[in-house]
Design an enzyme around this catalytic site. Sequence first.
Site, PDB file in Angstrom:
ATOM      1  N   ASP A 115     -28.867   6.730  12.377  1.00 26.61           N
ATOM      2  CA  ASP A 115     -27.992   7.909  12.338  1.00 26.61           C
ATOM      3  C   ASP A 115     -27.310   8.202  13.665  1.00 26.61           C
ATOM      4  OD1 ASP A 115     -28.777   8.306   9.747  1.00 26.61           O
ATOM      5  OD2 ASP A 115     -30.171   9.926  10.192  1.00 26.61           O
ATOM      6  N   ASP A 169     -26.548  12.950  16.168  1.00 24.00           N
ATOM      7  CA  ASP A 169     -27.150  12.451  14.937  1.00 24.00           C
ATOM      8  C   ASP A 169     -26.177  12.818  13.815  1.00 24.00           C
ATOM      9  OD1 ASP A 169     -28.468  12.401  12.439  1.00 24.00           O
ATOM     10  OD2 ASP A 169     -30.415  12.697  13.366  1.00 24.00           O
ATOM     11  N   LYS A 214     -40.195  21.747  18.036  1.00 23.99           N
ATOM     12  CA  LYS A 214     -39.469  23.007  17.835  1.00 23.99           C
ATOM     13  C   LYS A 214     -40.092  24.169  18.620  1.00 23.99           C
ATOM     14  CE  LYS A 214     -37.649  21.613  13.342  1.00 23.99           C
ATOM     15  NZ  LYS A 214     -37.511  21.910  11.913  1.00 23.99           N
TER      16      LYS A 214
END
EC number: 2.7.7.13
Length: 360
Positions: free
Chosen positions: A110, A218, A162
Site C-alpha cells: 500500500d 498509505d 495509538k
Amino acid sequence: MKALILVGGYGTRLRPLTLSIPKPLADFCNKPILLHQVEALAAAGVDHVILAVSYMSQVLEKEMKAQEQKLGIRISMSHEEEPLGTAGPLALARDLLCETADPFFVLNSDVICDFPFEAMVQFHRHHGQEGSILVTKVEEPSKYGVVVCEADTGRVHRFVEKPQVFVSNKINAGVYILSPSVLRRIQLQPTSIEKEIFPVMAKEGQLYAMELQGFWMDIGQPKDFLTGMCLFLKSLRQKHPEQLCSGPGIVGNVLVDPRARIGENCSIGPNVSLGPGVVVEDGVCIRRCTVLRDAHIRSHSWLESCIVGWRCRVGQWVRMENVTVLGEDVIVNDELYLNGASVLPHKSIGESVPEPRIIM
C-alpha cells in the site's frame, strides 16, 4: 539483492476498484501501484523481487512476468494458501530469501513514497544489527502505532499502539531491510511482524529506524489514494517537471498520458491524473481527481476529489465530489449530482446521490 512485497490482501479498503483487479495493479498516477515499487527497487540494484500473493494471484503473475524482461530482473511468486499476516509470508519464502547471505527488503504493497532504498542499505550496514525499518513523521500520531527510538542512532526502544499522550510522532512506514537471520524468528503460521517480531527485536537491541525525508502515504483507501496522488505529483514537480502537463486550461500539477484527449475551454487541475485513452470533452472542470484508462467525461461536467474507474462514462453537466469513486465500466447519466458515492462496477446511475453511500 532481493525484496519481498506483501501483495496477498483482498484490497477491501480500496473497493470498488479492487472488485475488478488486485489492488497492487490498480493504476496510481498512470502506473500500477506495484510497478512504482518494483521500478524503484530495480533502480536501487535489487535483481530479484518476490511477490507474496494470494488474491487474484494469476492476474498478478501474468502482469508482472511481462515486466521481468523490461526491467531486467527476476520476479518470483510465493503463493499463500491461507492468510499468513505480515510475517508468515517471509517464512513461506524462506528458501528464496536465503539463497544468499545478503539482507533483503520487505515492503507493504500500500505504500507510496520517495523510496530511499540505497540509503537504507547503507544505514543497515552501518549499524550492523538484524533489522532496519523506515519511519516517517505524521501530524496525528494518535491514529497510528508509533515508534520510539533514539534520535542520534535510530535504535528502536519500543512500539506504542495509538498513544493517547504524546510519546513520538514517528510511525512505521511499511518498508524494511532485514538480515536473513531474522527468518529464524518466524514460524510458518499467521504472524504479525509489527506486533510479534519487531518488539522482540527491539528489546534485544536488534532493530533500528531510519527517518524518511520525502513524502509518504498509505494509499490503501480512496481518500488516502487521492492525498497520495497530490504528494506524488508535488514530488514529480520537484524531480521531473518535464513529465507534467502544461498549456491552456492546465492548473498546477497535472499528469496526462499522451494517449488522453482534452477538449476546449477545460480547467484541469490542480492535482489531476488522466490515464491512457481518457477523453475529456469541452468545458469540463476536474480538480484533485484521478481518471483511469479509457474513461470518458462528457461536456460541462465538474469533478472534484473523485476516482473515475476504467471505461466509465460520465454524462453532460454532471457534478461529482467528496471522494466519489466509480468502479469499472460505470455509466453516470446527464445532469446528476454524486456526493461521496461509491459505485460498484458495471452500474448505470440514473438519479442523483445527494448523500455518501454505496451503490450496488
